[in-house]
Design an enzyme around this catalytic site. Structure first.
Site, mmCIF file in Angstrom:
data_model
loop_
_atom_site.group_PDB
_atom_site.id
_atom_site.type_symbol
_atom_site.label_atom_id
_atom_site.label_comp_id
_atom_site.label_asym_id
_atom_site.label_seq_id
_atom_site.Cartn_x
_atom_site.Cartn_y
_atom_site.Cartn_z
ATOM 1 N N ARG A 1 0.908 -1.141 -0.040
ATOM 2 C CA ARG A 1 -0.011 0.021 -0.012
ATOM 3 C C ARG A 1 0.818 1.143 0.045
ATOM 4 O O ARG A 1 0.592 2.284 -0.806
ATOM 5 C CB ARG A 1 -0.916 -0.030 1.184
ATOM 6 N N GLU B 1 16.904 1.864 16.886
ATOM 7 C CA GLU B 1 16.305 3.214 17.311
ATOM 8 C C GLU B 1 15.633 2.966 18.670
ATOM 9 O O GLU B 1 15.098 1.617 19.082
ATOM 10 C CB GLU B 1 15.351 3.694 16.211
ATOM 11 N N HIS C 1 11.860 8.528 12.697
ATOM 12 C CA HIS C 1 10.921 7.406 12.672
ATOM 13 C C HIS C 1 9.404 8.291 12.605
ATOM 14 O O HIS C 1 8.696 7.887 13.555
ATOM 15 C CB HIS C 1 10.644 6.508 13.578
#
Ligand code: 8YV
Length: 315
Positions: free
Chosen positions: A155, A263, A281
């Site tokens: 998507r 992260e 992010h």
């Protein structure tokens, strides 16, 4: 009627917390100083877990909640959920697809443009007086008309491809199988072959054991010294050691990264590099999209406890 009890793994925006608190009894594990004691006390009452794309739902957490029915994820990625353990215990999983695809694609385009055109350095050039003292900013790279490789045409990858078409870019992609795509979008199954035929390689695939380090030294070498990497997937999809070595030596022109292997800690070797653009992010991080994600998270929980079909089931 007693409200269903939910284990909440992370902080949500206030606009989401209030309706969650109104509809459910939210047990905030992330605020508990002694998590084991908290789980021992509340685990048996928990019927659903509400997490995010980066909150692990491990087998031991699932087993600490013996009456668990559902894990509802605020995010599209479910790589932090132990799906096998969920299946073993008959626990369903939902996520928040679609509503975030446009924002993720937008950020990938913005990262490509910012990296290609040196926009962060150019901003500093104005602020620190270099424009007046040194003159014009060094020439940068054109973005439009270049060859885009999209690793993972789901998507988000598809939303990105449509945007890149607007920049006159040639589209090639890797996916598990060829998709029904517009004429001119080329299917190239091997990631290194895709990289060899790309100026900018975008990572939009889901993270899993099978895609760990899918961008390795071989793929980076194929992208080459004029190639750029844009990662809005997960840090685990890139071999960061190989990436850093290539960036430091000039074997890769640049990388724009929204996600990292460790992260929110970032390998300090990235920090001095001028050929990287670093983002925290934040691909889905707009007010509008986070509201839509929160709504979908709640709608899945509500549907489940009303005995209705889940809106966006993963399993
Ligand atoms: C979010 C994400 O940053 O959708 C995902 O998989 O990683 C992101 O949209 C995260 O889930 C919000 O905490």
């Amino acid at each position: 009627m007693t409200k269903p009890q939910i284990l909440q793994l992370t902080r949500y925006p206030a606009g989401d917390q209030a309706p969650l608190d109104a509809a459910f009894t939210m047990h905030k594990l992330f605020e508990a100083p002694d998590k084991a004691a908290f789980l021992a006390q509340h685990g048996p009452d928990i019927r659903a877990i509400a997490g995010s794309g980066s909150t692990p739902v491990t087998r031991s957490l699932i087993e600490a909640c013996p009456n668990l029915e559902l894990v509802s994820v605020f995010g599209v990625g479910v790589d932090s959920i132990d799906l096998v353990a969920c299946s073993d215990h008959g626990v369903r999983v939902t996520n928040t697809p679609d509503v975030l695809s446009g924002d993720c694609a937008d950020l990938a385009v913005g990262m490509m443009l910012a990296l290609s055109r040196g926009m962060v350095g150019a901003d500093a050039w104005v602020r620190d007086g270099s424009w007046a003292s040194k003159g014009s900013y060094p020439l940068q790279r054109r973005a439009w008309g270049k060859r885009a490789g999209i690793l993972g045409l789901g998507r988000i990858g598809t939303a990105l491809a449509w945007r890149l078409e607007g920049f006159g870019m040639q589209i090639a992609y890797t996916a598990r199988r060829p998709h029904d795509v517009p004429a001119g979008w080329t299917y190239i199954p091997d990631p290194a072959d895709l990289a060899a035929q790309s100026d900018v390689l975008f990572l939009t695939l889901s993270a899993s054991a099978g895609t760990r380090h899918i961008v390795d030294a071989r793929v980076i070498a194929a992208l080459g010294p004029s190639g750029m990497l844009v990662n809005i997937s997960r840090g685990s999809t890139v071999d960061e050691e190989a990436l850093l070595t290539a960036l430091e030596s000039g074997a890769l022109a640049g990388a724009a990264l929204d996600v990292f292997e460790t992260e929110p800690q970032v390998n300090p070797r990235f920090l001095p590099l001028q050929n990287v653009l670093l983002q925290p992010h934040q691909a889905s991080g707009t007010t509008e999209t986070r509201q839509a994600m929160g709504q979908l998270l709640r709608d899945n929980l509500t549907a489940h406890f009303a005995g209705q079909p889940l809106l966006t089931p993963v399993t």
